[in-house]
Scaffold this motif. Structure first.
Motif, PDB file in Angstrom:
ATOM      1  N   LEU A  11       0.889  -1.098   0.130  1.00  0.00           N
ATOM      2  CA  LEU A  11      -0.005   0.056   0.075  1.00  0.00           C
ATOM      3  C   LEU A  11       0.931   1.106   0.165  1.00  0.00           C
ATOM      4  CD1 LEU A  11      -3.181   0.786   1.816  1.00  0.00           C
ATOM      5  CD2 LEU A  11      -1.195   2.354   2.082  1.00  0.00           C
ATOM      6  N   VAL A  12       1.905   1.259   1.010  1.00  0.00           N
ATOM      7  CA  VAL A  12       2.943   2.454   1.174  1.00  0.00           C
ATOM      8  C   VAL A  12       3.402   2.686  -0.459  1.00  0.00           C
ATOM      9  CG1 VAL A  12       4.860   3.312   2.005  1.00  0.00           C
ATOM     10  CG2 VAL A  12       3.049   2.082   3.451  1.00  0.00           C
ATOM     11  N   GLU A  13       4.051   1.669  -1.057  1.00  0.00           N
ATOM     12  CA  GLU A  13       4.581   1.382  -2.304  1.00  0.00           C
ATOM     13  C   GLU A  13       3.692   2.302  -3.341  1.00  0.00           C
ATOM     14  OE1 GLU A  13       5.505  -2.095  -4.789  1.00  0.00           O
ATOM     15  OE2 GLU A  13       7.483  -1.599  -3.803  1.00  0.00           O
ATOM     16  N   THR A  14       2.409   1.711  -3.529  1.00  0.00           N
ATOM     17  CA  THR A  14       1.442   2.211  -4.382  1.00  0.00           C
ATOM     18  C   THR A  14       1.234   3.709  -4.351  1.00  0.00           C
ATOM     19  OG1 THR A  14       0.524   0.070  -4.407  1.00  0.00           O
ATOM     20  CG2 THR A  14      -0.783   1.754  -5.189  1.00  0.00           C
ATOM     21  N   ASP A  15       0.894   4.037  -2.991  1.00  0.00           N
ATOM     22  CA  ASP A  15       0.688   5.585  -2.808  1.00  0.00           C
ATOM     23  C   ASP A  15       1.790   6.360  -3.109  1.00  0.00           C
ATOM     24  OD1 ASP A  15      -1.812   4.717  -2.002  1.00  0.00           O
ATOM     25  OD2 ASP A  15      -1.602   4.639   0.181  1.00  0.00           O
ATOM     26  N   LEU A  16       2.911   6.053  -2.663  1.00  0.00           N
ATOM     27  CA  LEU A  16       4.083   6.867  -3.047  1.00  0.00           C
ATOM     28  C   LEU A  16       4.338   6.890  -4.510  1.00  0.00           C
ATOM     29  CD1 LEU A  16       6.512   5.912  -0.221  1.00  0.00           C
ATOM     30  CD2 LEU A  16       5.291   8.012  -0.635  1.00  0.00           C
ATOM     31  N   HIS A  17       4.134   5.792  -5.120  1.00  0.00           N
ATOM     32  CA  HIS A  17       4.350   5.859  -6.687  1.00  0.00           C
ATOM     33  C   HIS A  17       3.349   6.435  -7.438  1.00  0.00           C
ATOM     34  CE1 HIS A  17       5.038   4.008 -10.725  1.00  0.00           C
ATOM     35  NE2 HIS A  17       3.784   3.520 -10.638  1.00  0.00           N
ATOM     36  N   VAL A  18       1.970   6.674  -7.090  1.00  0.00           N
ATOM     37  CA  VAL A  18       1.053   7.402  -7.544  1.00  0.00           C
ATOM     38  C   VAL A  18       1.449   8.867  -7.628  1.00  0.00           C
ATOM     39  CG1 VAL A  18      -1.408   8.177  -7.331  1.00  0.00           C
ATOM     40  CG2 VAL A  18      -0.766   5.652  -7.573  1.00  0.00           C
ATOM     41  N   LEU A  19       1.848   9.258  -6.498  1.00  0.00           N
ATOM     42  CA  LEU A  19       2.227  10.760  -5.975  1.00  0.00           C
ATOM     43  C   LEU A  19       3.466  11.202  -6.685  1.00  0.00           C
ATOM     44  CD1 LEU A  19       1.759  11.119  -2.162  1.00  0.00           C
ATOM     45  CD2 LEU A  19       0.231  11.446  -3.754  1.00  0.00           C
ATOM     46  N   ASP A  20       4.435  10.166  -7.117  1.00  0.00           N
ATOM     47  CA  ASP A  20       5.617  10.433  -7.936  1.00  0.00           C
ATOM     48  C   ASP A  20       5.067  10.329  -9.639  1.00  0.00           C
ATOM     49  OD1 ASP A  20       7.330  10.601  -5.923  1.00  0.00           O
ATOM     50  OD2 ASP A  20       8.081   8.359  -6.024  1.00  0.00           O
ATOM     51  N   LEU A  21       4.147   9.587  -9.879  1.00  0.00           N
ATOM     52  CA  LEU A  21       3.314   9.746 -11.224  1.00  0.00           C
ATOM     53  C   LEU A  21       2.844  10.788 -11.548  1.00  0.00           C
ATOM     54  CD1 LEU A  21       1.627   6.110 -11.522  1.00  0.00           C
ATOM     55  CD2 LEU A  21       3.763   7.069 -12.863  1.00  0.00           C
TER      56      LEU A  21
END
Length: 663
Positions: A273-283
């Motif tokens: 979940l953390v990985e996904t949320d950080l990835h989305v914010l980076d995208l």
């Protein structure tokens, strides 16, 4: 070119009750991106750029891929058996197309302004197998496009400054495609591309943004590469050399995956979940650190005002949520915080406030409808946006003061002092914010949410390491606003109302009022939250959850506010929003701290668990990709911007709070 695709989609979807025809939807599929390019990969394998807010480049407008065996073409978008996942910390999108005796594994990866689509055959490979494709480019969003085919190896598409290139790692055969003429655009039936066959003339073939191609396989693999370029920054010869280098670099899967690993920030040991949320914010982030709200699915403003911009509310809230999550989880997000602070300093107006929305890539004023304070009017202005940014700057200064460069710290202090005066401008004699636009941008009035964000901002500034005079001024404002909030209480309904409208309290429940919890927690650090206020907040929260809760066979969550009619399409009732559901979960987590366990009549823990469960990775409001769309129809059909940065930041901060209490 974009308008052609919108009209094509309109023809295909105009009869559907839960789809807005003409949009560029991203609810299915996944994204791969860099700070300058954002590319959506549909479950059928087609790719499309959403890069303009990040870099100013439009890139690929539409595309499709398939295979050619013994002269017969099978397009991937006609298959039933395709599956998709993400690899290498979400940097690579992997799509598997099942074709009977063999599969084609498609891997997509974005590196700066280059996007690579690699194809590898798994299984028995027919001797005559080729990859076929079609791509439509729209440099600078134009339909007046030129096309060059260099030595039958590289296609260049251009309008003025933006020049886009397509090449492959193996032998490439190209056929320029003339796009729809007026009569085809106006016809009832949509037109499919590629048309097939050669273009009718050399002249026509060089004035089009469409190109069909086929590429041979070597060792069962090939890679198709596109790059975007500004001719004033990189010459044609340099761009051709660059794409040649990229086709060599991504020729083999091992090279491809290794490049993805090297380009992705380390998330070793991070929860998915953390990985996904950080990835989305980076995208969604530009090189400046500013984030667009979401991929722009409605660029022609047919059903919304567009999403590919930086709102200072959304971005300020995201920054604050990320700051909090970093403190709890140790995300090593210092550079993200610093970029956000510098972006806010650069875009603050002379009166201490911020405009409605700006372009994330450069901070320039973007098209908007709430810049009344720029024009000289207070009403058409969303005052909560300024308060949201000031909350972040104050909390950032309080938590990172000792590690900030001296100049940055001084500039943040100056911005907070200026912002304090800017908020004061928006106050009336009764100490509540004046008539302005609300957070949902669909009404004017004197909103509880705006008052709550002001209370939060004044309290955060009063607690920050600033000059005593500044802190005292902020504390005085917070005290007065705390008292003034009593005006928004509805004894009969047991809630803090949505707004004052011409002096009358609109007692509908609005999920933005969840911000009262955070505001009072901040105020508790500089003032006294009395027992009566706590009881009212308990009653408000419990009532709001019960009245906004929606449960259907497909989804469960919170509506945005009572009487919400936006984007209903064929639905007669309000839709469920991930922002509201996540906000509710976050507020419930914070309420556990605000309400004394010995005195409270309402236990927020149950609601905290229930609401978070719906936005968690296995929840009814979370897609298989891990993405949170903005809204859902009752049927379970996701709608609007996907993924929405605000929702992911709320989820991340709520998860961090839950981890802290051992949930």
């Amino acid at each position: 070119m974009g308008l052609r695709r919108a009209l094509d989609d309109y023809k295909r979807n105009r009869e559907r009750a839960d789809v807005f025809p003409g949009e560029r939807r991203t609810q299915t599929g996944r994204f791969t991106g860099s700070k300058r390019r954002l590319v959506h990969v549909d479950p059928t394998g087609s790719i499309r750029d959403y890069s303009y807010p990040l870099s100013g480049f439009h890139g690929v407008t539409s595309s499709r891929f398939g295979v050619r065996v013994d002269g017969a073409v099978t397009w991937f978008d006609n298959l039933d058996g395709s599956s998709q996942t993400s690899r290498e910390a979400n940097a690579v999108v992997e799509t598997v197309h099942e074709l009977g005796t063999f599969d084609v594994v498609q891997r997509d990866f974005t590196d700066d302004l280059t996007h690579a689509t690699a194809f590898e055959v798994d299984g028995e490979t027919p001797e005559s197998l080729e990859i076929v494709g079609f791509a439509e480019f729209s440099p600078e969003g134009e339909s007046r496009i030129g096309q060059l085919v260099h030595d039958d190896e590289v296609v260049e598409l251009y309008h003025d400054r933006e020049h886009d290139y397509l090449a492959a790692s193996t032998e490439l055969t190209v056929t320029p495609e003339v796009m729809e003429r007026f009569d085809e655009i106006l016809a009832d039936e949509p037109q499919s591309f590629p048309r097939g066959g050669e273009s009718e003339s050399y002249e026509g073939s060089r004035l089009t943004g469409g190109v069909s191609f086929r590429t041979a396989l070597e060792g069962g693999r090939t890679t198709v590469v596109t790059t975007l370029s500004d001719i004033e920054e990189r010459s044609r010869s340099e761009s051709l050399a660059r794409i040649a280098d990229r086709t060599r670099r991504y020729r083999y899967p091992s090279q491809f995956l290794n490049a993805a690993r090297q380009s992705t920030p380390s998330t070793d040991g991070a929860d998915r979940l953390v990985e996904t949320d950080l990835h989305v914010l980076d995208l969604l982030s530009a090189p400046t650190g500013a984030r667009m709200a979401g991929p722009d699915f409605d660029p022609h403003y047919q059903y919304s005002g567009g999403y590919g911009y930086t709102w200072f509310r959304d971005d300020g809230e995201i920054s604050t949520f990320l700051l909090e999550a970093d403190e709890r989880l140790g995300l090593d997000a210092e550079e993200r915080h610093r970029k956000s602070a510098r972006f806010y300093l650069r875009t603050q107006l002379a009166d201490g406030r911020w405009p409605h929305r700006v372009w994330p890539r450069n901070g320039r004023l973007a098209p908007g409808w709430a810049n009344g304070h720029v024009e000289g009017s207070e009403t058409q202005y969303q005052a909560d946006q300024t308060a949201s940014v000031l909350v972040f700057l104050a909390e950032y200064l309080a938590t990172h003061r000792d590690s900030l460069p001296a100049e940055l710290a001084l500039n943040v202090e100056s911005a907070l002092e200026s912002g304090l005066k800017g908020m004061d401008v928006s106050l009336e004699a009764d100490e509540l914010p004046t008539v302005c636009e609300n957070a949902w941008e669909n009404a004017n009035g004197r909103f509880t949410h705006t008052a709550a964000k002001f209370l939060h901002a004044y309290s955060a500034i009063a607690a920050a390491p600033l000059a005593a005079a500044v802190r005292d001024c902020a504390a005085t404002r917070a005290d007065r606003l705390y008292d003034a909030l009593e005006t928004m209480w509805s004894p009969g309904e047991g809630v803090y109302g949505l707004r004052l409208d011409d002096g009358e309290l609109d007692a509908r429940v609005d999920s933005t009022t969840f911000s009262l919890v955070d505001a009072h927690l901040a105020y508790a650090a500089v003032g006294d939250v009395d027992a009566e206020r706590r009881r009212r907040l308990e009653t408000h929260l419990e009532t709001a959850f019960e009245r906004l809760w929606t449960e259907t066979d497909a989804i469960r969550g919170l509506r945005r506010f009572e009487g919400d009619t936006w984007r209903q399409r064929g639905q007669s009732s309000e839709k469920v929003w991930t922002v509201s559901t996540g906000w509710g979960a976050y507020a419930a987590e914070k309420a556990i701290r605000l309400f004394s366990p010995t005195d409270r009549e309402f236990d927020p823990t149950t609601w905290a668990d229930r609401l978070f469960a719906e936005i968690d990775l296995t929840g009814s409001l979370c897609l298989d990709s891990g993405y949170l769309p903005e809204q859902f129809f009752d049927s379970g059909t996701p709608d609007s911007a996907t993924p929405l940065g605000w929702s992911h930041a709320i989820r991340l901060a709520t998860y961090a709070a839950r981890q802290s209490r051992g949930a």
